[in-house]
Design a protein around this motif. Structure first.
Motif, PDB file in Angstrom:
ATOM      1  N   SER A   8      51.665 -45.664 -33.371  1.00  0.00           N
ATOM      2  CA  SER A   8      52.055 -44.955 -32.152  1.00  0.00           C
ATOM      3  C   SER A   8      50.922 -44.001 -31.821  1.00  0.00           C
ATOM      4  O   SER A   8      50.542 -43.173 -32.643  1.00  0.00           O
ATOM      5  CB  SER A   8      53.348 -44.176 -32.391  1.00  0.00           C
ATOM      6  OG  SER A   8      53.656 -43.382 -31.290  1.00  0.00           O
ATOM      7  N   SER A   9      50.371 -44.145 -30.631  1.00  0.00           N
ATOM      8  CA  SER A   9      49.207 -43.341 -30.271  1.00  0.00           C
ATOM      9  C   SER A   9      49.526 -42.375 -29.137  1.00  0.00           C
ATOM     10  O   SER A   9      49.921 -42.787 -28.053  1.00  0.00           O
ATOM     11  CB  SER A   9      48.048 -44.245 -29.857  1.00  0.00           C
ATOM     12  OG  SER A   9      47.674 -45.092 -30.918  1.00  0.00           O
ATOM     13  N   ILE A  10      49.356 -41.115 -29.414  1.00  0.00           N
ATOM     14  CA  ILE A  10      49.443 -40.066 -28.408  1.00  0.00           C
ATOM     15  C   ILE A  10      48.017 -39.580 -28.170  1.00  0.00           C
ATOM     16  O   ILE A  10      47.286 -39.271 -29.103  1.00  0.00           O
ATOM     17  CB  ILE A  10      50.330 -38.885 -28.875  1.00  0.00           C
ATOM     18  CG1 ILE A  10      51.754 -39.356 -29.155  1.00  0.00           C
ATOM     19  CG2 ILE A  10      50.318 -37.762 -27.840  1.00  0.00           C
ATOM     20  CD1 ILE A  10      52.498 -39.896 -27.948  1.00  0.00           C
ATOM     21  N   ARG A  12      45.513 -36.827 -26.459  1.00  0.00           N
ATOM     22  CA  ARG A  12      45.446 -35.466 -25.927  1.00  0.00           C
ATOM     23  C   ARG A  12      44.083 -35.264 -25.285  1.00  0.00           C
ATOM     24  O   ARG A  12      43.057 -35.555 -25.898  1.00  0.00           O
ATOM     25  CB  ARG A  12      45.672 -34.450 -27.033  1.00  0.00           C
ATOM     26  CG  ARG A  12      47.108 -34.436 -27.506  1.00  0.00           C
ATOM     27  CD  ARG A  12      47.387 -33.355 -28.537  1.00  0.00           C
ATOM     28  NE  ARG A  12      48.774 -33.375 -28.921  1.00  0.00           N
ATOM     29  CZ  ARG A  12      49.311 -34.210 -29.813  1.00  0.00           C
ATOM     30  NH1 ARG A  12      48.558 -35.111 -30.394  1.00  0.00           N
ATOM     31  NH2 ARG A  12      50.593 -34.151 -30.109  1.00  0.00           N
ATOM     32  N   SER A  58      49.136 -34.276 -22.998  1.00  0.00           N
ATOM     33  CA  SER A  58      49.413 -35.330 -23.971  1.00  0.00           C
ATOM     34  C   SER A  58      49.974 -36.537 -23.238  1.00  0.00           C
ATOM     35  O   SER A  58      50.841 -36.397 -22.374  1.00  0.00           O
ATOM     36  CB  SER A  58      50.429 -34.852 -25.020  1.00  0.00           C
ATOM     37  OG  SER A  58      49.909 -33.769 -25.745  1.00  0.00           O
ATOM     38  N   LEU A  59      49.469 -37.719 -23.592  1.00  0.00           N
ATOM     39  CA  LEU A  59      49.889 -38.958 -22.939  1.00  0.00           C
ATOM     40  C   LEU A  59      50.179 -40.015 -24.003  1.00  0.00           C
ATOM     41  O   LEU A  59      49.485 -40.089 -25.019  1.00  0.00           O
ATOM     42  CB  LEU A  59      48.782 -39.456 -22.008  1.00  0.00           C
ATOM     43  CG  LEU A  59      48.343 -38.450 -20.963  1.00  0.00           C
ATOM     44  CD1 LEU A  59      46.841 -38.420 -20.840  1.00  0.00           C
ATOM     45  CD2 LEU A  59      48.980 -38.782 -19.646  1.00  0.00           C
ATOM     46  N   ASP A  60      51.155 -40.847 -23.745  1.00  0.00           N
ATOM     47  CA  ASP A  60      51.508 -41.942 -24.639  1.00  0.00           C
ATOM     48  C   ASP A  60      50.671 -43.164 -24.258  1.00  0.00           C
ATOM     49  O   ASP A  60      50.746 -43.644 -23.125  1.00  0.00           O
ATOM     50  CB  ASP A  60      52.997 -42.251 -24.505  1.00  0.00           C
ATOM     51  CG  ASP A  60      53.488 -43.285 -25.486  1.00  0.00           C
ATOM     52  OD1 ASP A  60      52.714 -44.205 -25.838  1.00  0.00           O
ATOM     53  OD2 ASP A  60      54.653 -43.193 -25.900  1.00  0.00           O
ATOM     54  N   GLU A  63      52.525 -46.100 -22.713  1.00  0.00           N
ATOM     55  CA  GLU A  63      52.883 -45.930 -21.306  1.00  0.00           C
ATOM     56  C   GLU A  63      51.688 -46.185 -20.391  1.00  0.00           C
ATOM     57  O   GLU A  63      51.829 -46.787 -19.328  1.00  0.00           O
ATOM     58  CB  GLU A  63      53.444 -44.530 -21.062  1.00  0.00           C
ATOM     59  CG  GLU A  63      54.832 -44.332 -21.628  1.00  0.00           C
ATOM     60  CD  GLU A  63      55.390 -42.951 -21.357  1.00  0.00           C
ATOM     61  OE1 GLU A  63      54.908 -42.274 -20.422  1.00  0.00           O
ATOM     62  OE2 GLU A  63      56.308 -42.550 -22.086  1.00  0.00           O
TER      63      GLU A  63
END
Length: 86
Positions: A8-10, A12, A58-60, A63
């Motif tokens: 899972s990559s967030i 920033r 912060s972005l997923d 998405e």
């Protein structure tokens, strides 16, 4: 940046002014486009960014990839990025 498959990559993104006085508050805005690509090099999605100096967003990555797991993200600054009053 290359992403690790199956994680899972967030992402920033922070905006830091290129120069300012020691006692001055940060000013300006970073503007750019964050793009997600699949392992085959196909563009999966993109999002425009406007990040005020001295802040982060912060972005997923999932998405940004339109629900598909991206292999690579690129961040391209706009030509007006960093100028005051943007």
């Amino acid at each position: 940046m290359t992403l690790v498959p199956g994680t899972s990559s967030i992402v920033r993104v922070g905006a830091v002014p290129s120069a300012r006085g020691e006692d001055a508050a940060p000013t300006g805005t970073f503007t750019g486009t964050l793009r997600a690509y699949g392992a085959d090099g196909v563009l999966l999605g993109e999002t425009g960014l406007a990040v005020e100096a001295g802040t982060t967003v912060s972005l997923d990555a999932l998405e940004i990839g339109g629900g598909n797991e991206p292999a690579v993200l690129t961040l391209d600054a706009s030509e007006t990025s960093g100028r005051s009053g943007q």
